[in-house]
Write a protein that holds these residues in place. Structure first.
Motif, mmCIF file in Angstrom:
data_model
loop_
_atom_site.group_PDB
_atom_site.id
_atom_site.type_symbol
_atom_site.label_atom_id
_atom_site.label_comp_id
_atom_site.label_asym_id
_atom_site.label_seq_id
_atom_site.Cartn_x
_atom_site.Cartn_y
_atom_site.Cartn_z
ATOM 1 N N GLY A 161 107.936 11.119 156.874
ATOM 2 C CA GLY A 161 107.294 12.551 156.047
ATOM 3 C C GLY A 161 105.674 11.477 155.079
ATOM 4 O O GLY A 161 105.494 11.882 155.481
ATOM 5 N N LEU A 162 105.569 9.790 155.790
ATOM 6 C CA LEU A 162 104.253 9.485 155.574
ATOM 7 C C LEU A 162 103.487 9.724 156.765
ATOM 8 O O LEU A 162 102.503 10.044 155.926
ATOM 9 C CB LEU A 162 104.474 8.008 155.251
ATOM 10 C CG LEU A 162 105.462 7.397 154.081
ATOM 11 C CD1 LEU A 162 105.502 5.633 154.098
ATOM 12 C CD2 LEU A 162 103.813 8.219 152.760
ATOM 13 N N VAL A 163 103.618 9.460 157.728
ATOM 14 C CA VAL A 163 103.613 10.255 159.269
ATOM 15 C C VAL A 163 102.751 11.826 159.004
ATOM 16 O O VAL A 163 102.155 11.606 159.239
ATOM 17 C CB VAL A 163 103.709 9.573 160.279
ATOM 18 C CG1 VAL A 163 103.411 9.988 161.526
ATOM 19 C CG2 VAL A 163 103.511 8.706 160.548
ATOM 20 N N ALA A 164 103.720 12.327 158.412
ATOM 21 C CA ALA A 164 103.406 13.846 158.553
ATOM 22 C C ALA A 164 102.644 13.688 157.267
ATOM 23 O O ALA A 164 101.225 15.455 157.332
ATOM 24 C CB ALA A 164 105.183 14.870 158.355
ATOM 25 N N ALA A 165 102.561 13.113 156.438
ATOM 26 C CA ALA A 165 101.895 13.994 155.936
ATOM 27 C C ALA A 165 99.975 13.054 155.396
ATOM 28 O O ALA A 165 99.200 13.874 155.286
ATOM 29 C CB ALA A 165 102.562 12.436 153.845
ATOM 30 N N ALA A 166 100.336 12.200 155.981
ATOM 31 C CA ALA A 166 98.808 11.534 156.361
ATOM 32 C C ALA A 166 98.575 12.506 157.259
ATOM 33 O O ALA A 166 97.075 13.274 157.353
ATOM 34 C CB ALA A 166 99.054 10.259 157.170
ATOM 35 N N ALA A 167 98.804 13.175 158.632
ATOM 36 C CA ALA A 167 98.325 14.416 159.393
ATOM 37 C C ALA A 167 97.672 15.242 158.789
ATOM 38 O O ALA A 167 96.803 16.192 159.091
ATOM 39 C CB ALA A 167 99.271 14.335 160.384
ATOM 40 N N VAL A 168 98.500 15.798 157.908
ATOM 41 C CA VAL A 168 98.726 17.187 157.341
ATOM 42 C C VAL A 168 97.041 16.999 156.181
ATOM 43 O O VAL A 168 96.556 17.606 155.835
ATOM 44 C CB VAL A 168 99.971 17.655 156.618
ATOM 45 C CG1 VAL A 168 99.462 19.097 155.832
ATOM 46 C CG2 VAL A 168 101.072 18.117 157.443
ATOM 47 N N PHE A 169 97.274 15.862 155.269
ATOM 48 C CA PHE A 169 95.851 15.565 154.809
ATOM 49 C C PHE A 169 94.638 15.635 155.520
ATOM 50 O O PHE A 169 93.380 16.074 155.245
ATOM 51 C CB PHE A 169 96.770 14.128 153.524
ATOM 52 C CG PHE A 169 95.227 13.543 152.769
ATOM 53 C CD1 PHE A 169 95.645 14.492 151.774
ATOM 54 C CD2 PHE A 169 94.411 12.923 153.275
ATOM 55 C CE1 PHE A 169 93.668 14.389 150.540
ATOM 56 C CE2 PHE A 169 93.266 12.262 151.803
ATOM 57 C CZ PHE A 169 93.654 13.420 150.618
ATOM 58 N N SER A 170 94.694 14.835 156.294
ATOM 59 C CA SER A 170 93.994 14.143 157.371
ATOM 60 C C SER A 170 93.207 15.353 158.162
ATOM 61 O O SER A 170 92.037 16.284 158.297
ATOM 62 C CB SER A 170 93.779 13.379 158.518
ATOM 63 O OG SER A 170 94.919 14.192 159.519
ATOM 64 N N TRP A 171 94.406 16.691 157.966
ATOM 65 C CA TRP A 171 94.001 17.733 158.921
ATOM 66 C C TRP A 171 92.764 18.738 157.510
ATOM 67 O O TRP A 171 92.094 19.401 158.357
ATOM 68 C CB TRP A 171 95.003 18.581 159.177
ATOM 69 C CG TRP A 171 94.798 20.279 159.864
ATOM 70 C CD1 TRP A 171 94.171 20.410 160.729
ATOM 71 C CD2 TRP A 171 94.888 21.090 158.918
ATOM 72 N NE1 TRP A 171 93.697 22.189 160.709
ATOM 73 C CE2 TRP A 171 94.699 22.289 160.154
ATOM 74 C CE3 TRP A 171 95.941 21.812 158.122
ATOM 75 C CZ2 TRP A 171 94.953 23.427 159.631
ATOM 76 C CZ3 TRP A 171 96.134 22.889 157.277
ATOM 77 C CH2 TRP A 171 95.395 23.141 157.626
ATOM 78 N N ALA A 172 93.676 18.618 156.501
ATOM 79 C CA ALA A 172 93.228 19.368 155.414
ATOM 80 C C ALA A 172 91.666 19.383 155.011
ATOM 81 O O ALA A 172 90.479 20.027 154.761
ATOM 82 C CB ALA A 172 93.946 19.340 153.918
#
Length: 176
Positions: A161-172
């Motif tokens: 979840g943390l890895v996915a959140a970081a990836a989505v956050f950096s993309w946005a």
């Protein structure tokens, strides 16, 4: 201004008619009659008209001041809207990541086949780790199986979840 060479008293009148776009149709009849008989005025009218036509073809059409102002206002509004939306997007992404993490934790804790799969992966990893001879640290337990399986599930789900959140956050938050 001192003039050199051949000149005519009507040169300025012919040049004014050409520059205002009234040569030869809009010019007074006596000025046109003079230009037909005067070589200086005739050549001046032809040359100035040709240069005027070329400059009109070469010059790009400029937008009106109102159009430029409107586009500047539109661009400023769009940039302000982007600036306002950035924190909102970040909060939405964090909320979405938290929701995905909670859903993953619930899924991992309640699904039997998922827990069996994690146990199988854990036993493979434990076999690999057992084959590696590392110096023993006093703070690590001798047997990793002493840690309950539920903790491993929670750790794996939270990690993903943390890895996915970081990836989505950096993309946005990426600048366009």
């Amino acid at each position: 201004m001192a003039r050199t060479g051949i000149s005519c008293a009507h040169e300025d009148d012919v040049l004014m008619m050409v520059s205002t776009g009234r040569w030869p149709e809009g010019a007074p009849a006596e000025l046109r009659a003079h230009a037909e008989s005067c070589q200086v005025c005739r050549e001046l009218g032809l040359a100035a008209a040709a240069i005027g036509e070329e400059s009109e073809l070469a010059a790009p059409a400029l937008p009106s001041a109102g159009t430029v102002w409107w586009k500047a206002q539109l661009r400023a509004r769009q940039e302000a809207a982007r600036q306002v939306a950035r924190p909102i997007t970040a909060v939405q992404l964090l909320a979405f990541s938290a929701l995905v993490g909670v859903m993953g934790a619930v899924f991992g804790a309640t699904t039997v086949w998922f827990q069996r799969s994690l146990r199988a992966v854990g036993s493979v990893v434990a076999g690999i780790v057992a084959g590696i001879s590392l110096p023993r640290l006093p703070s690590l337990p001798e047997d990793l199986s002493a840690i309950p399986m539920g903790y491993w599930v929670i750790l794996v789900v939270v990690g993903f979840g943390l890895v996915a959140a970081a990836a989505v956050f950096s993309w946005a938050m990426k600048e366009e």
